[in-house]
Design an enzyme around this catalytic site. Structure first.
Site, PDB file in Angstrom:
ATOM      1  N   LYS A  47       2.443  24.333  20.341  1.00 10.21           N
ATOM      2  CA  LYS A  47       2.973  23.302  19.434  1.00 10.21           C
ATOM      3  C   LYS A  47       3.727  23.937  18.254  1.00 10.21           C
ATOM      4  CE  LYS A  47       0.188  21.683  16.136  1.00 10.21           C
ATOM      5  NZ  LYS A  47       0.499  21.596  14.704  1.00 10.21           N
ATOM      6  N   ASN A  48       3.119  24.946  17.653  1.00 11.46           N
ATOM      7  CA  ASN A  48       3.709  25.488  16.422  1.00 11.46           C
ATOM      8  C   ASN A  48       4.924  26.374  16.679  1.00 11.46           C
ATOM      9  OD1 ASN A  48       1.905  24.023  15.005  1.00 11.46           O
ATOM     10  ND2 ASN A  48       0.553  25.722  14.462  1.00 11.46           N
ATOM     11  N   ARG A  74       4.078  17.331   8.380  1.00  6.88           N
ATOM     12  CA  ARG A  74       4.457  18.477   7.558  1.00  6.88           C
ATOM     13  C   ARG A  74       5.442  19.410   8.244  1.00  6.88           C
ATOM     14  NH1 ARG A  74       3.405  21.387   3.105  1.00  6.88           N
ATOM     15  NH2 ARG A  74       4.189  23.391   3.773  1.00  6.88           N
ATOM     16  N   CYS A 113      -2.129  17.638   2.489  1.00  7.27           N
ATOM     17  CA  CYS A 113      -2.922  17.037   3.559  1.00  7.27           C
ATOM     18  C   CYS A 113      -4.362  17.465   3.364  1.00  7.27           C
ATOM     19  CB  CYS A 113      -2.384  17.416   4.928  1.00  7.27           C
ATOM     20  SG  CYS A 113      -2.619  19.128   5.330  1.00  7.27           S
ATOM     21  N   ARG A 150      -0.696  22.412   0.170  1.00  8.20           N
ATOM     22  CA  ARG A 150       0.457  22.774   0.999  1.00  8.20           C
ATOM     23  C   ARG A 150       1.815  22.699   0.300  1.00  8.20           C
ATOM     24  NH1 ARG A 150      -0.624  21.367   7.094  1.00  8.20           N
ATOM     25  NH2 ARG A 150       0.467  23.358   7.248  1.00  8.20           N
ATOM     26  N   PRO A 151       2.015  23.570  -0.686  1.00  9.71           N
ATOM     27  CA  PRO A 151       3.289  23.604  -1.413  1.00  9.71           C
ATOM     28  C   PRO A 151       4.443  24.095  -0.528  1.00  9.71           C
ATOM     29  CG  PRO A 151       1.928  25.477  -2.021  1.00  9.71           C
ATOM     30  CD  PRO A 151       1.090  24.628  -1.106  1.00  9.71           C
ATOM     31  N   ILE A 152       5.693  23.866  -0.985  1.00  9.13           N
ATOM     32  CA  ILE A 152       6.851  24.384  -0.239  1.00  9.13           C
ATOM     33  C   ILE A 152       7.745  25.237  -1.147  1.00  9.13           C
ATOM     34  CG2 ILE A 152       6.978  22.629   1.580  1.00  9.13           C
ATOM     35  CD1 ILE A 152       9.314  21.463  -0.246  1.00  9.13           C
ATOM     36  N   ASP A 153       7.145  25.733  -2.260  1.00 12.39           N
ATOM     37  CA  ASP A 153       7.937  26.516  -3.212  1.00 12.39           C
ATOM     38  C   ASP A 153       8.636  27.715  -2.559  1.00 12.39           C
ATOM     39  OD1 ASP A 153       5.122  27.242  -2.983  1.00 12.39           O
ATOM     40  OD2 ASP A 153       5.556  28.862  -4.383  1.00 12.39           O
ATOM     41  N   LEU A 154       7.970  28.335  -1.578  1.00 12.61           N
ATOM     42  CA  LEU A 154       8.575  29.531  -0.960  1.00 12.61           C
ATOM     43  C   LEU A 154       9.769  29.153  -0.081  1.00 12.61           C
ATOM     44  CD1 LEU A 154       5.236  31.377  -0.067  1.00 12.61           C
ATOM     45  CD2 LEU A 154       6.828  31.983  -1.907  1.00 12.61           C
ATOM     46  N   ASP A 169      -6.324  28.487  12.041  1.00  9.93           N
ATOM     47  CA  ASP A 169      -6.357  27.365  12.982  1.00  9.93           C
ATOM     48  C   ASP A 169      -7.504  27.451  13.995  1.00  9.93           C
ATOM     49  OD1 ASP A 169      -4.195  26.269  11.719  1.00  9.93           O
ATOM     50  OD2 ASP A 169      -2.710  26.958  13.187  1.00  9.93           O
ATOM     51  N   ILE A 225      -6.634  31.236   3.846  1.00  7.82           N
ATOM     52  CA  ILE A 225      -5.275  30.686   3.946  1.00  7.82           C
ATOM     53  C   ILE A 225      -5.192  29.308   3.277  1.00  7.82           C
ATOM     54  CG2 ILE A 225      -3.359  30.108   5.515  1.00  7.82           C
ATOM     55  CD1 ILE A 225      -4.116  33.068   5.676  1.00  7.82           C
ATOM     56  N   ARG A 237      -2.578  15.198  18.339  1.00  5.12           N
ATOM     57  CA  ARG A 237      -1.395  15.776  17.700  1.00  5.12           C
ATOM     58  C   ARG A 237      -1.151  17.197  18.213  1.00  5.12           C
ATOM     59  NH1 ARG A 237      -2.221  16.744  12.111  1.00  5.12           N
ATOM     60  NH2 ARG A 237      -0.415  17.993  12.587  1.00  5.12           N
TER      61      ARG A 237
END
Ligand code: EPU
Length: 420
Positions: free
Chosen positions: A22-23, A91, A115, A120-124, A306, A328, A398
């Protein structure tokens, strides 16, 4: 809503075949937006997240066809605005940002929320896009990004908790059509990043170093269509390996890449589980009483976050004290309160969970909170005495293709029912 009813106590026996990852599939589907030509992705798992990514690509104007395990995308004419409500629900959809910027030099994509597993930031992701010359403003829940020109740059993508998987994917996808050379330092080394780089190279990109902490992308003028087979899902394979060990069964795992989840296999061996490769399949079998484990989640090639919830269930069946430290995602312990309903003895101390294992779990109604937690609860149901009802299993759908069918074929007594 659907639930699983599991009658526990049956050791798993037989063979299971692992689906596509999936990923790896999700960012690769996003990558098809980088070219107007037709792309074919094979060995795609049949999952609700994949359907969802298909809808997102359709919402920006791509033609998407999902036929069995093959997804065909032709993104002839696309627009740079993703559907707010679709994107904010998943996400993984943040990874359309890089391809839209690369292809159109503009993108308007909704900010993904946090979530249950953490903020779960997206700054990077945004740092990487800015380094390539993108102007970004956040407006009314949208990331509005424009780049008159994308220019290669040196980008350090390490964060507080290590590299970012989707951030690396996103920046790599934007950089393939940038002018000049981009170097991503502290890049994620996950096999899904390597597979994406391979797909991009098949589309005509020039990427080297994927799988190491330094990725170099030499920009090209355009990409073309490609036909690619996605790698097997290492987390699905790890989940079945742990389930085999937890139920004291013997399971042959076909179609997995054991080199992609060595950290999990290593911990299983330490715990007294035999992992043997026989005619290109992996045979998992418990070899006596389980021994306590000490697991810390880390970026690849460390133990994957995971598979943290699943190994914790194995620890509940292991006499003595085992420890899990989550490095993580700080709040990825939602499964613990549900496992407690089954009688598990787990205490949380900061980022660590201390599991006093060895006593039999007892079936009860429990609720899935996120994808991997759900898989863990299913394994717990398989080893618990009596009946366990796992509610809200849309989480498991999912990310696990037909998990109930695959488990039934291994002898598990698991049925899918409509929730009352
Ligand atoms: N982080 C930042 N800033 C960012 C991005 C991430 O600080 O801009 C932090 C995160 O908060 C976290 C760490 O960096 O502490 C690593 O997060 P990462 O970005 O690697 O996670 P992700 O790319 O959003 C993917 C998988 C997750 C998996 C993680 C870690 C997909 C679609 N998702 O998420 O998978 O847990 O990598 O391996 O690929 C799952 O499949 O159940 C799942 C949650």
């Amino acid at each position: 809503m659907e639930s699983f009813i599991i009658k526990g106590g049956v050791p798993l026996h037989g063979e299971v075949t692992i689906s596509g990852a999936k990923n790896a599939a999700l960012p690769m589907m996003a990558a098809t937006l980088l070219t107007p030509e037709r792309c074919v992705l094979r060995h795609i798992p049949n999952l609700s997240d994949v359907q969802f990514m298909g809808q997102i690509l359709t919402s920006v104007g791509a033609h998407v066809q999902i036929d069995g395990d093959t997804v065909t995308v032709q993104a002839g004419k696309i627009k740079g605005i993703g559907d707010y409500n679709l994107i904010r629900k998943m996400r993984g959809s943040i990874c359309i940002l890089g391809p839209l910027l690369g292809r159109l030099h503009k993108a308007k994509v909704s900010l993904p929320g946090g979530c249950v597993i953490g903020p779960r930031p997206i700054d990077l992701h945004l740092k990487g896009m800015r380094a390539l010359g993108t102007q970004i403003v956040l407006q009314q829940g949208y990331i509005c990004a424009t780049a008159p020109k994308l220019l290669g740059a040196e980008i350090f993508l390490g964060g507080r908790n290590g590299p970012t998987v989707l951030g690396t994917a996103n920046v790599m996808m934007a950089a393939v059509l940038a002018e000049g050379v981009t170097t991503i330092e502290s890049a994620a080394c996950e096999p899904e990043v390597v597979d994406l780089a391979q797909f991009l190279n098949e589309m005509g990109a020039k990427i080297t170093g994927a799988g190491s902490p330094t990725i170099t992308v030499t920009g090209v003028g355009e990409l073309h269509g490609a036909d690619h087979v996605v790698i097997p899902d290492r987390i699905e394979a790890a989940t079945f390996a742990i389930a085999a060990a937890a139920t004291n069964g013997q399971v042959t795992i076909r179609g997995a890449r054991s080199d992609h989840f060595q950290a999990v296999l290593d911990k299983l061996r330490e715990a007294g589980v035999t992992t043997e490769t026989k005619s290109s399949a992996l045979v998992i079998r418990r070899a006596g009483e389980l021994k306590p484990m000490d697991v810390t989640t880390l970026p690849y090639a460390g133990f994957p976050t995971d598979a943290q919830a699943q190994i914790m269930v194995l620890m509940t069946a292991t006499p003595g004290i085992s420890i899990v430290t989550e490095r993580i995602f700080e709040s990825r312990f939602m499964h613990i309160s549900e496992l407690a309903r089954l009688g598990a003895n787990i205490a949380v101390e900061g980022p660590s969970a201390i599991v006093k294992g060895g006593s039999l779990l007892n079936g009860a109604p429990i609720m899935a909170s996120d994808l991997r937690a759900s898989a863990a609860l299913v394994i717990a149901g398989l080893i618990a005495a009596g009946t366990t009802r796992v509610n809200r299993i849309y989480h498991v759908d999912r990310g696990y293709e037909k998990i109930d069918e695959k488990l039934r074929a291994l002898g598990a007594r698991i049925t899918r029912v409509q929730s009352t």
